[in-house]
Design a protein around this motif. Structure first.
Motif, mmCIF file in Angstrom:
data_model
loop_
_atom_site.group_PDB
_atom_site.id
_atom_site.type_symbol
_atom_site.label_atom_id
_atom_site.label_comp_id
_atom_site.label_asym_id
_atom_site.label_seq_id
_atom_site.Cartn_x
_atom_site.Cartn_y
_atom_site.Cartn_z
ATOM 1 N N LYS A 178 0.819 -1.207 0.000
ATOM 2 C CA LYS A 178 0.000 0.000 0.000
ATOM 3 C C LYS A 178 0.862 1.270 0.000
ATOM 4 C CE LYS A 178 -4.056 -2.035 2.261
ATOM 5 N NZ LYS A 178 -5.001 -1.955 3.394
ATOM 6 N N ASN A 179 0.329 2.292 -0.674
ATOM 7 C CA ASN A 179 0.954 3.611 -0.747
ATOM 8 C C ASN A 179 2.397 3.539 -1.253
ATOM 9 O OD1 ASN A 179 0.898 6.401 -0.580
ATOM 10 N ND2 ASN A 179 1.636 6.442 1.519
ATOM 11 N N ALA A 180 2.616 2.680 -2.248
ATOM 12 C CA ALA A 180 3.935 2.545 -2.861
ATOM 13 C C ALA A 180 3.765 2.403 -4.364
ATOM 14 C CB ALA A 180 4.689 1.339 -2.300
ATOM 15 N N SER A 181 4.809 2.765 -5.096
ATOM 16 C CA SER A 181 4.791 2.625 -6.541
ATOM 17 C C SER A 181 5.926 1.702 -6.968
ATOM 18 C CB SER A 181 4.895 4.001 -7.211
ATOM 19 O OG SER A 181 4.842 3.893 -8.614
ATOM 20 N N HIS A 182 6.713 2.094 -7.959
ATOM 21 C CA HIS A 182 7.758 1.216 -8.486
ATOM 22 C C HIS A 182 8.970 1.152 -7.555
ATOM 23 C CE1 HIS A 182 9.080 -1.206 -11.839
ATOM 24 N NE2 HIS A 182 10.215 -0.548 -11.934
ATOM 25 N N ASN A 183 9.092 2.126 -6.683
ATOM 26 C CA ASN A 183 10.240 2.186 -5.777
ATOM 27 C C ASN A 183 9.857 1.686 -4.383
ATOM 28 O OD1 ASN A 183 12.344 3.572 -7.501
ATOM 29 N ND2 ASN A 183 10.656 5.022 -7.673
ATOM 30 N N VAL A 184 9.376 0.463 -4.330
ATOM 31 C CA VAL A 184 8.897 -0.096 -3.063
ATOM 32 C C VAL A 184 9.967 -0.068 -1.965
ATOM 33 C CG1 VAL A 184 7.836 -2.097 -1.953
ATOM 34 C CG2 VAL A 184 7.300 -1.577 -4.323
ATOM 35 N N PRO A 185 11.235 -0.391 -2.258
ATOM 36 C CA PRO A 185 12.227 -0.377 -1.179
ATOM 37 C C PRO A 185 12.374 0.979 -0.510
ATOM 38 C CG PRO A 185 13.088 -1.532 -3.088
ATOM 39 C CD PRO A 185 11.821 -0.863 -3.530
ATOM 40 N N ALA A 186 12.143 2.050 -1.259
ATOM 41 C CA ALA A 186 12.265 3.384 -0.689
ATOM 42 C C ALA A 186 11.001 3.810 0.045
ATOM 43 C CB ALA A 186 12.583 4.399 -1.792
ATOM 44 N N GLU A 187 9.861 3.336 -0.429
ATOM 45 C CA GLU A 187 8.593 3.821 0.100
ATOM 46 C C GLU A 187 8.010 2.948 1.204
ATOM 47 O OE1 GLU A 187 6.732 6.329 -3.531
ATOM 48 O OE2 GLU A 187 6.583 4.159 -3.766
ATOM 49 N N ALA A 188 8.325 1.655 1.201
ATOM 50 C CA ALA A 188 7.778 0.751 2.229
ATOM 51 C C ALA A 188 8.789 -0.338 2.557
ATOM 52 C CB ALA A 188 6.464 0.154 1.760
ATOM 53 N N PRO A 189 9.985 0.023 3.031
ATOM 54 C CA PRO A 189 11.052 -0.967 3.249
ATOM 55 C C PRO A 189 10.716 -2.030 4.281
ATOM 56 C CG PRO A 189 11.637 1.144 4.225
ATOM 57 C CD PRO A 189 10.427 1.393 3.377
ATOM 58 N N GLU A 190 10.021 -1.661 5.347
ATOM 59 C CA GLU A 190 9.732 -2.627 6.404
ATOM 60 C C GLU A 190 8.834 -3.755 5.890
ATOM 61 O OE1 GLU A 190 10.956 -2.832 9.305
ATOM 62 O OE2 GLU A 190 11.881 -0.883 9.697
ATOM 63 N N GLU A 191 7.787 -3.389 5.167
ATOM 64 C CA GLU A 191 6.863 -4.397 4.656
ATOM 65 C C GLU A 191 7.523 -5.252 3.587
ATOM 66 O OE1 GLU A 191 2.296 -4.750 2.924
ATOM 67 O OE2 GLU A 191 3.066 -2.819 3.617
ATOM 68 N N LEU A 192 8.312 -4.600 2.744
ATOM 69 C CA LEU A 192 9.022 -5.338 1.698
ATOM 70 C C LEU A 192 10.003 -6.329 2.311
ATOM 71 C CD1 LEU A 192 9.486 -5.491 -1.446
ATOM 72 C CD2 LEU A 192 11.445 -3.990 -1.041
ATOM 73 N N TYR A 193 10.776 -5.861 3.278
ATOM 74 C CA TYR A 193 11.755 -6.703 3.970
ATOM 75 C C TYR A 193 11.086 -7.927 4.600
ATOM 76 C CZ TYR A 193 14.397 -8.083 8.129
ATOM 77 O OH TYR A 193 15.001 -8.802 9.120
ATOM 78 N N LYS A 194 9.949 -7.705 5.242
ATOM 79 C CA LYS A 194 9.243 -8.802 5.890
ATOM 80 C C LYS A 194 8.779 -9.840 4.867
ATOM 81 C CE LYS A 194 5.291 -9.803 8.887
ATOM 82 N NZ LYS A 194 4.134 -9.207 9.635
ATOM 83 N N SER A 195 8.257 -9.389 3.728
ATOM 84 C CA SER A 195 7.784 -10.309 2.689
ATOM 85 C C SER A 195 8.936 -11.114 2.110
ATOM 86 C CB SER A 195 7.081 -9.525 1.574
ATOM 87 O OG SER A 195 5.917 -8.898 2.044
ATOM 88 N N PHE A 196 10.050 -10.434 1.829
ATOM 89 C CA PHE A 196 11.231 -11.115 1.290
ATOM 90 C C PHE A 196 11.706 -12.223 2.207
ATOM 91 C CE2 PHE A 196 13.203 -7.521 -1.510
ATOM 92 C CZ PHE A 196 12.158 -7.652 -2.404
ATOM 93 N N THR A 197 11.983 -11.856 3.448
ATOM 94 C CA THR A 197 12.602 -12.803 4.374
ATOM 95 C C THR A 197 11.679 -13.961 4.720
ATOM 96 O OG1 THR A 197 11.951 -11.373 6.229
ATOM 97 C CG2 THR A 197 14.182 -11.109 5.365
ATOM 98 N N THR A 198 10.392 -13.687 4.873
ATOM 99 C CA THR A 198 9.436 -14.747 5.187
ATOM 100 C C THR A 198 9.361 -15.767 4.060
ATOM 101 O OG1 THR A 198 8.108 -13.240 6.540
ATOM 102 C CG2 THR A 198 7.032 -15.254 5.749
ATOM 103 N N PHE A 199 9.333 -15.269 2.813
ATOM 104 C CA PHE A 199 9.240 -16.166 1.660
ATOM 105 C C PHE A 199 10.477 -17.042 1.534
ATOM 106 C CE2 PHE A 199 10.076 -17.081 -2.826
ATOM 107 C CZ PHE A 199 8.916 -17.755 -3.172
ATOM 108 N N PHE A 200 11.661 -16.438 1.553
ATOM 109 C CA PHE A 200 12.876 -17.225 1.384
ATOM 110 C C PHE A 200 13.103 -18.192 2.539
ATOM 111 C CE2 PHE A 200 14.907 -14.071 -1.756
ATOM 112 C CZ PHE A 200 14.655 -14.916 -2.828
ATOM 113 N N LYS A 201 12.729 -17.788 3.733
ATOM 114 C CA LYS A 201 12.870 -18.696 4.872
ATOM 115 C C LYS A 201 12.008 -19.935 4.703
ATOM 116 C CE LYS A 201 12.577 -18.794 9.929
ATOM 117 N NZ LYS A 201 12.248 -18.010 11.162
#
Length: 363
Positions: free
Chosen positions: A337-360
Motif C-alpha cells: 500500500k501507498n507505494a509505486s515502483h520504488n517499493v524499497p524506498a517507500e515501504a522498506p519494512e513491509e518489503l523486507y518482511k515479505s522477502f525474508t518470510t518467503f525465502f525462509k
C-alpha cells in the motif's frame, strides 16, 4: 532531468537498508566477501559474492535493462547473515566489460548469460539451493529464465517485475486518459483544458502508432505528461526521493560499494545506451510471456506497489493468474500500500518482511 530520474530508480532500490539495519545483527567475520568476473559469450560479468558460505544462495537480478547491481547496499543487513548473496552486473553494465554490439543486447542473450552465471555459481559453491531475486526488469528476466531453466532454481521473487511489457504501456496510457478527462471536468481554466485535450490527442496517436517510436513515446508518457496530470509514474511518495540525494553525498556509500562518483556516471552512460537499445526493439517493446510462464512450477513471490504505473497496477494479478502450474500454497501475491515502483524506498519494512518470510519458507 531524465538521467536524474533514472539514477533515482536505481538508487531507490538500495538505500532503504538504513530503515532495517538496526534490527539486524552485524554479519560474522568469517563471511565471504569476494569479487571476480564470470566469463560469458565474448564478454565477462563483474560479480560480487558476500554472505554466509554455509547457507543457500540468492542471485540478485538488477533492473534496466542496462542498470547495475549495487544491491549489497540494501541486502547487506537484510540477507547476508543468513544467505550467500551473489550480485552481478548484466552484459555491458556497471563494472562488467563494456558491450555495444546491439545484436547481443537482447532478452534471449541475457537469458543465456544468466544461465552461465547460475552454472558458474553452482560449480563454485556446490550443493547449495539457488534462489533468484529480481527487481523491475530483473523480475522479467527471472521469469524469462524460469521458462527455460526452472529446474536449476529453488525459488524466485519478482519485485516490481512484469510479464507483459506492451500492457504496461497501454495501462499507463489508459490511466493518463482517465486523469486528463477527469481534470477537464474539474477546471474552468481554458489553458489547462487545452493542455489536457492536447495530451488526450497525443495519447491517441501514441496508442495507435504500434510503438514504432517507443523510446521517445515512453519519455513523453512517463516523464512529461505526468507533470501536467499531477502524478508520478514511479513514486507514490515522491518526497522520499530526497534521501537519495543524501546518500549520493555520503562517502561511505561509495566505499561500501567500491564505487566513485566518476564510475557511477560512467555506469549511467552505459545504462542509457543499453536501455535505449532494448527499447528500440519491437520484440522487447511487445514482449508478452503471460502464456509462457504457465509452464513454471517453481515457488514464486510476486510483489509490487499498489500505485506502480510503470508496470501497470494489474501486472501482479495478471502474473499470479498466469502461473497456473505453481500450486497455490507455493505462490504468493503481495501489493504494498501507498507505494509505486520504488517499493524499497517507500515501504522498506513491509518489503523486507515479505522477502525474508518467503525465502525462509523454502530455504
Amino acid at each position: 532531468m531524465k538521467r536524474l530520474l533514472l539514477l533515482s530508480l536505481i538508487i531507490s532500490f538500495l538505500f532503504s537498508n538504513t530503515c532495517v539495519a538496526q534490527k539486524q545483527n552485524q554479519p560474522p567475520n568469517e563471511q565471504i566477501d569476494t569479487e571476480f568476473f564470470i566469463p560469458i559469450e565474448k564478454s565477462n560479468l563483474y560479480t560480487k559474492v558476500v554472505g554466509n558460505p554455509d547457507k543457500s544462495i540468492i542471485i540478485t537480478l538488477h533492473g534496466g535493462p542496462g542498470a547495475f547491481n549495487l544491491d549489497h547496499e540494501f541486502y547487506r543487513d537484510v540477507f547476508e547473515k543468513d544467505y550467500l548473496m551473489v550480485y552481478f552486473d548484466q552484459r555491458g553494465s556497471g563494472k562488467s566489460d563494456e558491450w555495444k554490439d546491439k545484436t547481443m543486447l537482447t532478452t534471449e542473450q541475457f537469458v543465456k548469460d544468466l544461465d552461465l552465471v547460475v552454472d558458474y555459481i553452482k560449480n563454485k559453491y556446490p550443493n547449495k539451493k539457488i534462489n533468484l531475486l529480481g527487481s523491475s526488469w530483473g523480475g522479467t528476466l527471472g521469469f524469462l529464465y524460469l521458462i527455460k531453466h526452472q529446474e536449476k532454481i529453488n525459488s524466485f521473487i519478482s519485485n516490481s517485475g512484469t510479464a507483459n511489457i506492451q500492457n504496461n504501456s497501454f495501462a499507463l496510457i489508459d490511466h493518463e486518459k482517465k486523469l486528463a478527462n477527469k481534470l477537464i471536468k474539474e477546471t474552468n481554466d481554458p489553458s489547462k483544458i487545452n493542455r489536457y485535450k492536447e495530451i488526450l490527442e497525443k495519447l491517441d496517436v501514441i496508442e495507435k502508432s504500434g510503438f514504432k517510436n517507443f523510446f521517445a513515446d515512453m519519455d513523453t508518457i512517463r516523464y512529461q505528461f505526468p507533470k501536467d496530470l499531477g502524478f508520478n509514474v514511479y513514486w507514490a511518495q515522491p518526497e522520499k526521493k530526497a534521501k537519495i540525494d543524501e546518500l549520493l553525498k555520503n562517502p561511505d556509500f561509495y566505499t561500501r560499494n567500491k564505487y566513485t562518483p566518476e564510475l557511477l556516471e560512467k555506469s549511467m552512460v552505459r545504462f542509457e545506451y543499453i536501455n535505449e537499445v532494448f527499447h528500440s526493439q519491437e520484440a522487447y517493446n511487445n514482449l508478452n510471456i503471460l502464456n509462457e510462464i504457465a509452464i513454471i512450477k517453481t515457488p514464486i513471490l510476486i510483489i509490487q506497489g499498489e500505485f506502480d504505473y510503470a508496470i501497470g497496477i494489474e501486472s501482479g494479478r495478471m502474473i499470479y493468474k498466469s502461473l497456473k502450474n505453481v500450486p497455490k500454497k507455493h505462490k504468493e501475491l503481495v501489493y504494498i500500500k501507498n507505494a509505486s515502483h520504488n517499493v524499497p524506498a517507500e515501504a522498506p519494512e513491509e518489503l523486507y518482511k515479505s522477502f525474508t518470510t518467503f525465502f525462509k519458507k523454502y530455504n
